[in-house]
Design a protein around this motif. Structure first.
Motif, short mmCIF file in Angstrom:
data_model
loop_
_atom_site.label_atom_id
_atom_site.label_comp_id
_atom_site.label_asym_id
_atom_site.label_seq_id
_atom_site.Cartn_x
_atom_site.Cartn_y
_atom_site.Cartn_z
N ALA A 1 29.26 69.33 21.73
CA ALA A 1 29.18 68.34 22.80
C ALA A 1 30.39 68.49 23.70
N LYS A 2 30.14 68.38 24.99
CA LYS A 2 31.26 68.51 25.93
C LYS A 2 32.33 67.47 25.62
N SER A 3 31.86 66.27 25.25
CA SER A 3 32.81 65.19 25.01
C SER A 3 33.70 65.45 23.80
N LYS A 4 33.21 66.26 22.85
CA LYS A 4 34.01 66.54 21.65
C LYS A 4 34.93 67.74 21.85
N GLY A 5 34.77 68.41 22.96
CA GLY A 5 35.61 69.59 23.23
C GLY A 5 35.24 70.77 22.34
N ASN A 6 34.06 70.74 21.75
CA ASN A 6 33.65 71.87 20.89
C ASN A 6 32.44 72.60 21.49
N PHE A 7 32.41 72.63 22.77
CA PHE A 7 31.29 73.20 23.51
C PHE A 7 31.71 74.58 24.01
N TYR A 8 31.27 75.64 23.32
CA TYR A 8 31.77 76.97 23.68
C TYR A 8 30.73 77.85 24.34
N LYS A 9 31.24 78.66 25.24
CA LYS A 9 30.42 79.67 25.90
C LYS A 9 30.95 81.04 25.47
N LEU A 10 30.21 82.07 25.81
CA LEU A 10 30.65 83.42 25.43
C LEU A 10 32.00 83.73 26.06
N LYS A 11 32.20 83.23 27.26
CA LYS A 11 33.46 83.49 27.97
C LYS A 11 34.66 82.95 27.16
N ASP A 12 34.48 81.82 26.49
CA ASP A 12 35.58 81.25 25.70
C ASP A 12 35.98 82.20 24.56
N LYS B 1 -7.34 78.73 20.75
CA LYS B 1 -6.04 78.64 20.10
C LYS B 1 -4.97 79.17 21.06
N PHE B 2 -3.83 78.47 21.10
CA PHE B 2 -2.76 78.86 22.05
C PHE B 2 -1.91 80.00 21.48
N VAL B 3 -1.35 79.75 20.29
CA VAL B 3 -0.38 80.70 19.73
C VAL B 3 -0.63 80.86 18.23
N ASN B 4 -0.53 82.10 17.73
CA ASN B 4 -0.73 82.33 16.30
C ASN B 4 0.47 81.93 15.46
N PHE B 5 1.67 82.32 15.90
CA PHE B 5 2.88 82.03 15.12
C PHE B 5 3.90 81.27 15.96
N PHE B 6 4.30 80.11 15.48
CA PHE B 6 5.46 79.45 16.06
C PHE B 6 6.66 79.75 15.17
N VAL B 7 7.66 80.38 15.75
CA VAL B 7 8.84 80.76 14.97
C VAL B 7 10.03 80.00 15.55
N GLU B 8 10.64 79.15 14.73
CA GLU B 8 11.65 78.21 15.25
C GLU B 8 12.99 78.43 14.54
N GLY B 9 14.02 78.67 15.33
CA GLY B 9 15.34 78.98 14.75
C GLY B 9 16.21 77.73 14.64
N GLU B 10 17.00 77.70 13.55
CA GLU B 10 17.90 76.55 13.33
C GLU B 10 19.09 76.58 14.29
N HIS B 11 19.79 75.49 14.32
CA HIS B 11 20.88 75.35 15.28
C HIS B 11 22.20 75.94 14.80
N LEU B 12 23.04 76.18 15.78
CA LEU B 12 24.42 76.54 15.51
C LEU B 12 25.23 75.24 15.62
N LEU B 13 26.11 75.04 14.65
CA LEU B 13 27.01 73.88 14.69
C LEU B 13 28.42 74.41 14.91
N VAL B 14 29.28 73.57 15.44
CA VAL B 14 30.68 73.98 15.59
C VAL B 14 31.52 73.08 14.69
N ASP B 15 32.24 73.69 13.77
CA ASP B 15 33.03 72.95 12.78
C ASP B 15 32.20 71.83 12.15
N GLY B 16 30.97 72.17 11.83
CA GLY B 16 30.09 71.23 11.13
C GLY B 16 29.44 70.17 12.01
N ALA B 17 29.72 70.19 13.29
CA ALA B 17 29.16 69.14 14.16
C ALA B 17 28.36 69.74 15.32
N LYS B 18 27.52 68.89 15.89
CA LYS B 18 26.74 69.30 17.06
C LYS B 18 27.71 69.55 18.21
#
Ligand code: AMP
Ligand code: ZN
Length: 453
Positions: A266-277, A247-264
């Motif tokens: 994307a650089k093209s949408k201008g909603n792509f933020y870094k900590l610096k922003d 057996k490789f791993v006992n527990f796979f723990v998977e976290g949900e995503h962060l959305l920005v203003d309800g959307a994924k």
């Protein structure tokens, strides 16, 4: 402690295999700065480590750094830089972001480029076992030889197309089939010599090789974001269990995503933020950490500037409230943590599949409660060992009460309790002369620093 195990799609009691608990998480690919979505996942993984530690467990953390892949090669080429030089600044900022967010560093950050030899050996073993085959300088994993394939994702969620071979790192759910372990490259491209000719490793193989190298064939927890469940984690299992038969791993723990203003994001949408922003807008990184704690890790978190501002206000309120907790320094710290009802409820919440929103609500209940809980400063600091919000910098601050003053405070409290008000008033004046003022409140005496000092 209970955790949702994605392998069985249910909440299960976490029982460690050994000490230290082995925990692997997929790290960044250094072709760009990490974004706040990545950081949400890294914070959730950090909280998981802290909760394990609060349960008395020692944790060994390993997080890989993917420092070779298609995007890095392209980016380096476009920038006219060697791969390493291109990647380095992104890795540096990633490490800085972690420390700004109070994310504890892993014990090891293995890099793909430093494990090429191990990956080649691993692939050779998979070929020997009949689980992989070489074609035109590349090597592919043969899914048809892997009976357990699909155990993480659920076969109904995978649509396999016959005869498709994927040599790219960028997969989509629809076109998976035998995936590349090793990809042949032209002699002019970035690559390494191997028994199959010049090439470079696929992405999935690096995580199986490096996790097992540092944590053993079988380890406790593998964490990441939900986008990695398929095909990445599924393929890691196929490679690892195919190679070892264990057996490789006992527990796979998977976290949900962060959305920005309800959307994924994307650089093209201008909603792509870094900590610096966020920092450029005057927001401290720890405010973002607070925001992420207000959503359960298995729920999507919708980021907006308003929600961030809300987190900022909440954290500032909390800081102001606990600044006033000076009365407890040197006064009532005798109580046992385990007896404290707020701590009990907080601890139950975090142990219940990391229910941080509930835990934060319990913290607020304690902070807002009318009656002073004995030892609440101690409880708060213990809570903050999990939350990681630097609350120690605010608790009872600005005030450092010198030992002499603390003694006078103790004597005055004694005099007051025994009804010796003359003595207690005299002591209050003495204390005042030293620059501290005692305010008798319903919840007990509070101490303020005055201008006199
Ligand atoms: P990557 O560099 O894309 O492989 O991502 C590094 C980590 O961030 C992985 O655990 C991903 O699952 C996670 N991740 C990527 N995008 C997001 C997002 N929008 N929200 C939360 N986690 C994410
Ligand atoms: Zn990985």
């Amino acid at each position: 402690m209970k955790l949702y195990n994605f392998l069985h799609r249910k909440v299960e009691e976490f029982i460690p295999l050994k000490s230290p608990v082995g925990m692997y998480s997929c790290g960044p690919t250094t072709y760009d700065f990490v974004h706040i979505g990545n950081l949400r996942t890294f914070i959730f993984e950090d909280v998981l480590q802290r909760v394990l530690e609060a349960n008395g467990l020692e944790v060994k953390r390993v997080m890989n750094i993917t420092d070779i892949d298609d995007k890095i090669i392209k980016g380096a080429k476009d920038a006219g830089l060697p791969i390493e030089e291109f990647s380095k600044p992104y890795e540096k900022v990633f490490m800085e972001d972690l420390s700004k967010l109070n994310i504890k560093y892993a014990n090891v950050y293995p890099k793909a480029t430093e494990h090429i030899g191990h990956m080649i050996k691993y692939i050779e073993e998979l070929i020997k076992k009949g689980l992989a085959y070489a074609r035109e300088g590349s090597v592919y994993f043969d899914i048809s030889e892997s009976p357990g394939y699909g155990k993480l994702t659920g076969l109904e969620n995978i649509s396999l197309k016959e005869g498709t071979r994927i040599s790219s790192d960028e997969y989509t759910k629809d076109d998976v089939q035998d995936f590349a372990l090793w990809k042949s490259v032209e002699s002019t491209e970035v690559g390494y010599d191997s028994p199959w000719g010049r090439g470079r490793p696929g992405w999935h193989i690096e995580c199986s090789v490096m996790s097992q190298e540092y944590l053993g064939n079988t380890f406790d927890i593998h964490a990441g974001g939900v986008d990695l469940i398929f095909p990445h984690h599924e393929n890691e299992i196929a490679q690892a269990e195919g190679k070892t038969g264990e057996k490789f791993v006992n527990f796979f723990v998977e976290g949900e995503h962060l959305l920005v203003d309800g959307a994924k994001m994307a650089k093209s949408k201008g909603n792509f933020y870094k900590l610096k922003d966020l920092e450029e807008k005057g927001i401290e990184p720890v405010v973002f950490r607070y925001l992420t704690l207000t959503a359960h890790y298995r729920d999507k978190l919708n980021f907006s500037w308003e929600s961030l501002q809300g987190a900022h206000n909440a954290l500032n309120n909390l800081r102001e409230k606990i600044r006033g907790w000076n009365e407890e320094i040197g006064l009532s710290e005798q109580s046992n943590l385990g007896d404290n009802l707020f701590w009990q409820r907080f601890f139950e919440s975090v142990n219940n599949d990391l229910n941080l929103p509930q835990a934060v609500a319990v913290l607020w209940e304690m902070v807002n409660s009318d009656t002073t809980t004995p030892g609440r400063s101690k409880v708060l600091l213990e809570m903050d060992k999990i939350l990681g919000l630097n609350l120690d910098q605010y608790l009872g601050k600005t005030i450092e009460i010198p030992e002499g003053v603390q003694k006078l405070i103790g004597r005055r409290e004694e005099a007051r309790k025994t009804g010796n008000f003359k003595e207690s008033d005299k002591l209050r004046h003495e204390i005042k002369k030293l620059g501290f003022e005692i305010l008798d409140t319903e919840s007990g005496p509070k101490i303020k620093k005055t201008n006199a000092s």
